[in-house]
Write an enzyme that holds these catalytic residues in place. Sequence first.
Site, short mmCIF file in Angstrom:
data_model
loop_
_atom_site.label_atom_id
_atom_site.label_comp_id
_atom_site.label_asym_id
_atom_site.label_seq_id
_atom_site.Cartn_x
_atom_site.Cartn_y
_atom_site.Cartn_z
N ASP A 119 -86.57 91.17 0.67
CA ASP A 119 -86.91 91.74 -0.48
C ASP A 119 -88.10 92.95 -0.02
OD1 ASP A 119 -85.31 89.78 -1.77
OD2 ASP A 119 -87.24 88.67 -2.44
N ASP A 134 -79.01 91.74 -5.45
CA ASP A 134 -78.19 90.46 -5.08
C ASP A 134 -77.57 89.51 -4.94
OD1 ASP A 134 -80.21 89.56 -3.92
OD2 ASP A 134 -80.27 90.06 -1.88
N ASP A 163 -89.40 96.69 -5.30
CA ASP A 163 -88.43 95.60 -4.57
C ASP A 163 -87.64 95.78 -3.17
OD1 ASP A 163 -90.44 94.13 -5.58
OD2 ASP A 163 -89.50 92.05 -5.06
N ARG A 190 -73.38 89.65 -15.83
CA ARG A 190 -74.17 90.72 -15.65
C ARG A 190 -73.21 92.25 -15.60
NH1 ARG A 190 -78.08 87.47 -11.48
NH2 ARG A 190 -78.41 85.80 -12.54
N CYS A 193 -80.52 87.31 0.64
CA CYS A 193 -81.93 87.38 0.77
C CYS A 193 -82.42 87.02 1.87
CB CYS A 193 -82.67 86.90 -0.34
SG CYS A 193 -81.76 86.68 -2.30
N HIS A 231 -83.78 92.00 -8.46
CA HIS A 231 -83.27 91.90 -7.17
C HIS A 231 -81.83 91.85 -7.59
CE1 HIS A 231 -86.60 89.98 -5.19
NE2 HIS A 231 -87.18 91.61 -5.60
O1 DAV Z 1 -79.50 85.65 -10.30
O2 DAV Z 1 -81.80 84.81 -9.71
C1 DAV Z 1 -81.71 86.42 -7.04
C2 DAV Z 1 -81.73 87.46 -6.56
C3 DAV Z 1 -83.23 87.01 -5.04
N1 DAV Z 1 -82.84 87.93 -4.57
C4 DAV Z 1 -81.32 85.64 -9.65
C5 DAV Z 1 -81.29 86.27 -8.64
#
Ligand code: DAV
Length: 362
Positions: free
Chosen positions: A111, A250, A199, A267, A354, A248
């Site tokens: 992050d 990922d 981020d 998504r 992450c 984020h």
């Molecule tokens: O789908 O909650 C989480 C990404 C964490 N770096 C989600 C995204």
Amino acid sequence: MSNNPKTVVNSWNEWDPLKHVIVGRADGCCIPPSEPASDPKIPIDSDMRGVHGPRSVETVAKANLQLDAFAKLLENRGIKVDRPTPITFNQEIRTPDWQHGSMFGCMPPRDVILTVGNEMLEATMSYRSRWFEYLCYRPLIKTYFDQDPGMRHESAPKPRLTGSSYKDNYLSDSISIEERLEMVAKKNFVTTEEEPLFDAADVLRFGKDLVVQHGFTTNLKGINWLNRHFPDHRVHSVNFPGDPYPIHIDATFTPLRSGLLINNPERALPEEQKKIFAKNGWEILDAARPAHNKPPPLCYSSVWLSMNVLVIDPKTVCVEASEVNQLEQLDKLGFNVLPIPFRDAYPFGGGLHCSTTDVYRE
Ligand code: DAV
């Protein structure tokens, strides 16, 4: 991409053979009090609502067991692993503009630190609770800087994060999920364009191309800043209208090797934005469904951490051990899949991608 024997930092994409990595730690992790940027991320029915304070000693110990075992597995495969230095997260922090009840932790280095070639860039971050998190990585970055004459240590301009960086009353609890999705589809996010915000986990690296998610944690000015900062790269802004909580990239869009990506089917990347991948011969597959229908207790992230895999070379990928559908999909695609027990670590900041950040890929 130098052959200098002193080269310590060098990583251009998400899939080349990994030789050196940072793996986070769960020590001292807190659930920070709410703040303008974090509220919209927490679903109405989440057990995180209204909760803050240090995480329990038992949950920290369980998360660290899994983080340590993951680090050990990487080391056994010949990958050098470094760990951050936690600071006392459970203390009030302040700048001249604001004060906040606590910090967060240092489980997800992805992050905060963006490695691009020989550069490690500290992201601006967009939560007040995460403003000082870069300090946990400074001891490692200092070592890399001292050892590697070509390494570039950069820090993006620290944001003010005053009230003008966030929309007032962005969400009320009465808002329906459909209304939320409409707002997100219109790119109406909680952060304003007051100052550059990003981020590091909103950025994916594809060699000369950087793909950056515009959402709650990264604004257009942040993407513009990255574009100016990396003049030799092409920076592409993407967004995923089906995600009601876009933070984020990922758990949404995951490159597996050159030419192959998986995309969260809830998504989908808009058709218009798919063109550049198609034009360059990239295949985008729907990711397998998560094996779980809810996240573990007190977890910020969605069940789609199933997609948050760490590729350690173009044939080998680490996947959370209980994510049987994702394991099977990658196995069928011909990968050597390494199952890693990691669900106890999820609440501390995410999955296998992450919890790591690249130092060196071949
Ligand atoms: O789908 O909650 C989480 C990404 C964490 N770096 C989600 C995204």
